[in-house]
Design a protein around this motif. Structure first.
Motif, PDB file in Angstrom:
ATOM      1  N   GLY A  89       0.992  -1.118   0.069  1.00  0.00           N
ATOM      2  CA  GLY A  89      -0.063  -0.028  -0.114  1.00  0.00           C
ATOM      3  C   GLY A  89       0.869   1.148  -0.084  1.00  0.00           C
ATOM      4  N   GLY A  90       0.222   2.340   0.291  1.00  0.00           N
ATOM      5  CA  GLY A  90       0.933   3.578   0.081  1.00  0.00           C
ATOM      6  C   GLY A  90      -0.075   4.874   0.720  1.00  0.00           C
ATOM      7  N   SER A  91       0.282   6.081   0.290  1.00  0.00           N
ATOM      8  CA  SER A  91      -0.608   6.928   0.707  1.00  0.00           C
ATOM      9  C   SER A  91      -1.856   6.807  -0.247  1.00  0.00           C
ATOM     10  CB  SER A  91       0.153   8.595   0.170  1.00  0.00           C
ATOM     11  OG  SER A  91      -0.852   9.454   0.185  1.00  0.00           O
ATOM     12  N   PRO A  92      -3.064   7.148   0.263  1.00  0.00           N
ATOM     13  CA  PRO A  92      -4.267   7.331  -0.516  1.00  0.00           C
ATOM     14  C   PRO A  92      -4.418   8.615  -1.421  1.00  0.00           C
ATOM     15  CG  PRO A  92      -4.680   7.984   1.836  1.00  0.00           C
ATOM     16  CD  PRO A  92      -3.356   7.562   1.487  1.00  0.00           C
ATOM     17  N   SER A  93      -3.588   9.282  -1.304  1.00  0.00           N
ATOM     18  CA  SER A  93      -3.586  10.682  -1.821  1.00  0.00           C
ATOM     19  C   SER A  93      -2.861  10.598  -3.353  1.00  0.00           C
ATOM     20  CB  SER A  93      -2.977  11.813  -1.221  1.00  0.00           C
ATOM     21  OG  SER A  93      -2.950  12.896  -1.899  1.00  0.00           O
ATOM     22  N   VAL A  94      -3.345  11.319  -4.303  1.00  0.00           N
ATOM     23  CA  VAL A  94      -2.635  11.425  -5.509  1.00  0.00           C
ATOM     24  C   VAL A  94      -1.536  12.332  -5.437  1.00  0.00           C
ATOM     25  CG1 VAL A  94      -3.661  13.824  -6.368  1.00  0.00           C
ATOM     26  CG2 VAL A  94      -3.096  12.121  -7.848  1.00  0.00           C
ATOM     27  N   LEU A  95      -1.097  12.815  -4.198  1.00  0.00           N
ATOM     28  CA  LEU A  95       0.054  13.423  -3.978  1.00  0.00           C
ATOM     29  C   LEU A  95       1.087  12.532  -3.628  1.00  0.00           C
ATOM     30  CD1 LEU A  95      -1.347  16.600  -1.993  1.00  0.00           C
ATOM     31  CD2 LEU A  95      -0.840  16.203  -4.518  1.00  0.00           C
ATOM     32  N   ALA A  96       1.161  11.315  -3.548  1.00  0.00           N
ATOM     33  CA  ALA A  96       1.948  10.296  -2.904  1.00  0.00           C
ATOM     34  C   ALA A  96       3.216  10.470  -4.092  1.00  0.00           C
ATOM     35  CB  ALA A  96       1.604   8.669  -3.379  1.00  0.00           C
TER      36      ALA A  96
END
Length: 247
Positions: A89-96
């Motif tokens: 997984g990772g950040s849920p944001s498009v800013l990842a």
């Protein structure tokens, strides 16, 4: 007895799946990055009457699929099933950032593609085989940024491969868990990975197109597809908030 490759087998759903499938005397080919944890899974399988082959590897490496298949064929002479379970997984944001995005694409999408590409010719020659891809409810409901994107893509890929291989004797199943207690989740009071391991065993015994566990998530999936405005309202702003909290 079957020869079954399980990726991400050192913990969580992969470990539970390997344990479950190994109980019935199958040969389980275990792969993940952590060799010590794989060795422990192998000991448990063999103590329960199964056979284990440990192949430590990183599925992000383009060469892993070929190495895994070669090692399996050298040891057993066949491949009956592939369980594409490894996931990050990772950040849920498009800013990842790019590093997170690349990791999710490599593990959640490119690795299953490479592994299917490696095993399908073998299964075709055998006239039989099973592929089980572990997706996510996040592949039905957009709520986790790039992670959701990879699981949406895996869902489309699984449907396409199943149709491509129709009539070859190779079954292709997608299993979509909701929130499960694994190293990727932080919530408490969640069902354990054994519920997914049970689903994998059922899919290998009697293939089906798609399985969702726990079953309560089917209602959420139906609501998100038929009432998207409601999902928009419920999920509005959550990804940004979680991204900010994680910084």
């Amino acid at each position: 007895m079957a020869v079954i490759i399980v990726t991400g087998a050192s913990s969580g759903i992969g470990r539970a799946t390997a344990d479950r499938l190994g109980r019935t005397g199958n040969t389980i080919v275990l792969t993940a990055r952590r060799a010590a944890e794989l060795a422990e899974v192998a000991r448990r399988i063999e103590s329960n009457g199964g056979t284990a082959l440990v192949v430590p590897a990183d599925v992000r490496d383009p060469g892993t699929a070929g190495t895994l298949v070669d090692r399996t064929l050298a040891a057993t002479g066949r491949i009956d099933a592939l369980v594409n379970n490894a996931g990050v997984g990772g950040s849920p944001s498009v800013l990842a950032d790019d590093a997170e995005v690349d990791a999710m694409l490599d593990v959640n999408l490119r690795a299953p593609i490479r592994l299917m590409r490696a095993v399908v010719p073998i299964m075709r020659a055998q006239g039989a085989g099973s592929i089980v891809n572990i997706g996510s409810v996040a592949g039905e409901i957009g709520l986790a940024g790039v992670y959701s994107a990879t699981k949406f893509a895996l869902r489309g890929l699984t449907d396409s491969v199943r149709r491509e291989l129709a009539g070859t004797g190779i079954a292709v199943t997608l299993i979509e868990p909701g929130f499960i207690a694994t190293p990727l989740t932080r919530r408490t009071n969640l069902p354990g990975p054994e519920i997914v391991a049970d689903a994998v065993e059922k899919a290998l015994r009697r293939p089906r197109r798609r399985m969702v566990f726990p079953v309560k998530y089917r209602l959420a999936m139906t609501a998100a597809s038929t009432l998207p405005f409601l999902a928009d309202r419920i999920l509005a702003g959550r990804a940004a908030e979680r991204h900010e909290r994680g910084r």
